[in-house]
Motif scaffolding. Structure first.
Motif, mmCIF file in Angstrom:
data_model
loop_
_atom_site.group_PDB
_atom_site.id
_atom_site.type_symbol
_atom_site.label_atom_id
_atom_site.label_comp_id
_atom_site.label_asym_id
_atom_site.label_seq_id
_atom_site.Cartn_x
_atom_site.Cartn_y
_atom_site.Cartn_z
ATOM 1 N N LYS A 42 -13.969 24.554 -22.223
ATOM 2 C CA LYS A 42 -14.602 25.627 -23.131
ATOM 3 C C LYS A 42 -14.410 26.996 -22.389
ATOM 4 N N LEU A 43 -14.224 27.161 -20.955
ATOM 5 C CA LEU A 43 -14.126 28.436 -20.371
ATOM 6 C C LEU A 43 -12.526 28.917 -20.499
ATOM 7 N N ILE A 44 -11.682 27.856 -20.186
ATOM 8 C CA ILE A 44 -10.012 28.109 -20.597
ATOM 9 C C ILE A 44 -9.891 28.584 -21.902
ATOM 10 N N ARG A 80 -26.796 39.823 -5.762
ATOM 11 C CA ARG A 80 -26.363 39.966 -7.271
ATOM 12 C C ARG A 80 -25.624 38.468 -7.561
ATOM 13 N N VAL A 81 -25.322 37.568 -6.391
ATOM 14 C CA VAL A 81 -24.661 36.407 -6.507
ATOM 15 C C VAL A 81 -25.955 35.498 -6.877
ATOM 16 N N ALA A 82 -25.492 34.648 -8.093
ATOM 17 C CA ALA A 82 -26.639 33.521 -8.544
ATOM 18 C C ALA A 82 -26.568 32.349 -7.648
ATOM 19 N N HIS A 83 -27.904 31.847 -7.152
ATOM 20 C CA HIS A 83 -27.869 30.839 -6.457
ATOM 21 C C HIS A 83 -27.286 29.666 -6.944
ATOM 22 N N TYR A 84 -27.596 29.157 -8.313
ATOM 23 C CA TYR A 84 -27.045 28.259 -8.991
ATOM 24 C C TYR A 84 -25.837 28.585 -10.061
ATOM 25 N N SER A 85 -24.793 29.339 -9.554
ATOM 26 C CA SER A 85 -23.708 29.880 -10.098
ATOM 27 C C SER A 85 -22.759 29.022 -10.769
ATOM 28 N N MET A 86 -22.431 29.397 -12.086
ATOM 29 C CA MET A 86 -21.512 28.584 -12.950
ATOM 30 C C MET A 86 -20.374 28.385 -12.227
ATOM 31 N N ARG A 89 -19.746 24.889 -10.798
ATOM 32 C CA ARG A 89 -19.450 23.925 -11.649
ATOM 33 C C ARG A 89 -18.242 23.983 -12.513
ATOM 34 N N GLY A 90 -17.256 25.023 -12.116
ATOM 35 C CA GLY A 90 -16.003 25.125 -12.659
ATOM 36 C C GLY A 90 -16.131 25.668 -14.046
ATOM 37 N N ARG A 91 -17.218 26.479 -14.229
ATOM 38 C CA ARG A 91 -17.752 26.919 -15.573
ATOM 39 C C ARG A 91 -17.699 28.483 -15.690
ATOM 40 N N ALA A 92 -17.010 29.281 -14.644
ATOM 41 C CA ALA A 92 -17.224 30.538 -14.604
ATOM 42 C C ALA A 92 -15.985 31.168 -14.031
ATOM 43 N N MET A 93 -15.594 32.334 -14.460
ATOM 44 C CA MET A 93 -14.398 33.182 -13.907
ATOM 45 C C MET A 93 -14.618 34.539 -14.019
ATOM 46 N N ASP A 94 -14.405 35.376 -12.820
ATOM 47 C CA ASP A 94 -14.476 36.483 -12.929
ATOM 48 C C ASP A 94 -13.036 37.031 -13.062
ATOM 49 N N LEU A 95 -12.865 38.165 -13.831
ATOM 50 C CA LEU A 95 -11.323 38.539 -14.275
ATOM 51 C C LEU A 95 -11.257 40.092 -14.745
ATOM 52 N N LYS A 96 -10.034 40.308 -14.991
ATOM 53 C CA LYS A 96 -9.527 41.398 -15.489
ATOM 54 C C LYS A 96 -8.429 41.114 -16.402
ATOM 55 N N ASP A 129 -18.649 32.930 -18.582
ATOM 56 C CA ASP A 129 -19.017 31.561 -18.206
ATOM 57 C C ASP A 129 -19.288 30.452 -19.462
ATOM 58 N N SER A 130 -19.000 29.347 -19.440
ATOM 59 C CA SER A 130 -19.371 28.612 -20.472
ATOM 60 C C SER A 130 -20.745 28.176 -20.575
ATOM 61 N N GLY A 131 -21.684 28.964 -19.855
ATOM 62 C CA GLY A 131 -23.180 28.412 -19.964
ATOM 63 C C GLY A 131 -23.731 29.140 -21.056
ATOM 64 N N PRO A 132 -25.342 29.093 -20.903
ATOM 65 C CA PRO A 132 -25.938 29.682 -22.110
ATOM 66 C C PRO A 132 -25.736 31.040 -22.313
#
Length: 146
Positions: A42-44, A80-86, A89-96, A129-132
């Motif tokens: 879903k993230l891809i 600002r970094v989330a303790h349980y970051s997506m 879980r391979g569900r997030a990307m920071d990008l430009k 991310d592909s989370g909520p």
């Protein structure tokens, strides 16, 4: 050091290309020790949609998968970094997206209501991310949920 890769993650018949997905997993490996995790399809698809929508030639990856150890190290440096970051879980990307203002990407990504969108204006990148569905950062409400 920047690495440029052209990745085909879908075959012409619409099926996923395993070699391409493996290449994406490698590109998004953790910065700490190079550990990999399968990246969310879903993230891809979401990042590909953003790139297509803006006709961007390049996606600059700031951060992909993070091991719990790497995420904890980042959290110690930045609250600002989330303790349980997506990211863990391979569900997030920071990008430009090269040549596209991050505010435009942010606003469009939020309109999609497809997952989390964070905006980091000082560094001019966004988190996808592909989370909520939620958003945060400059120009957004602190934590908007749908």
């Amino acid at each position: 050091t920047k690495v440029f890769s052209l990745v085909t993650y879908r075959n012409t018949d619409g099926t996923y290309n395993e070699e391409g997905l493996t290449q994406i997993d490698r590109i998004l490996a953790c910065h700490l020790q190079g550990e990999q995790l399968p990246i969310s399809l879903k993230l891809i698809e979401l990042v590909d949609h953003l790139q297509d929508h803006f006709k961007a030639k390049e996606v600059e990856v700031i951060s992909g998968y993070r091991t719990p150890e790497y995420n904890a190290a980042l959290k110690r440096r930045n609250r600002r970094v989330a303790h349980y970051s997506m990211h863990m879980r391979g569900r997030a990307m920071d990008l430009k997206l090269r040549g596209i203002p991050s505010t435009l990407i942010r606003d469009y990504a939020i309109s999609l209501q497809a997952g989390g969108v964070g905006y980091y204006g000082r560094n001019r990148f966004i988190h996808i991310d592909s989370g909520p569905v939620r958003s945060w950062g400059v120009g957004t409400r602190r934590s908007r949920r749908s």
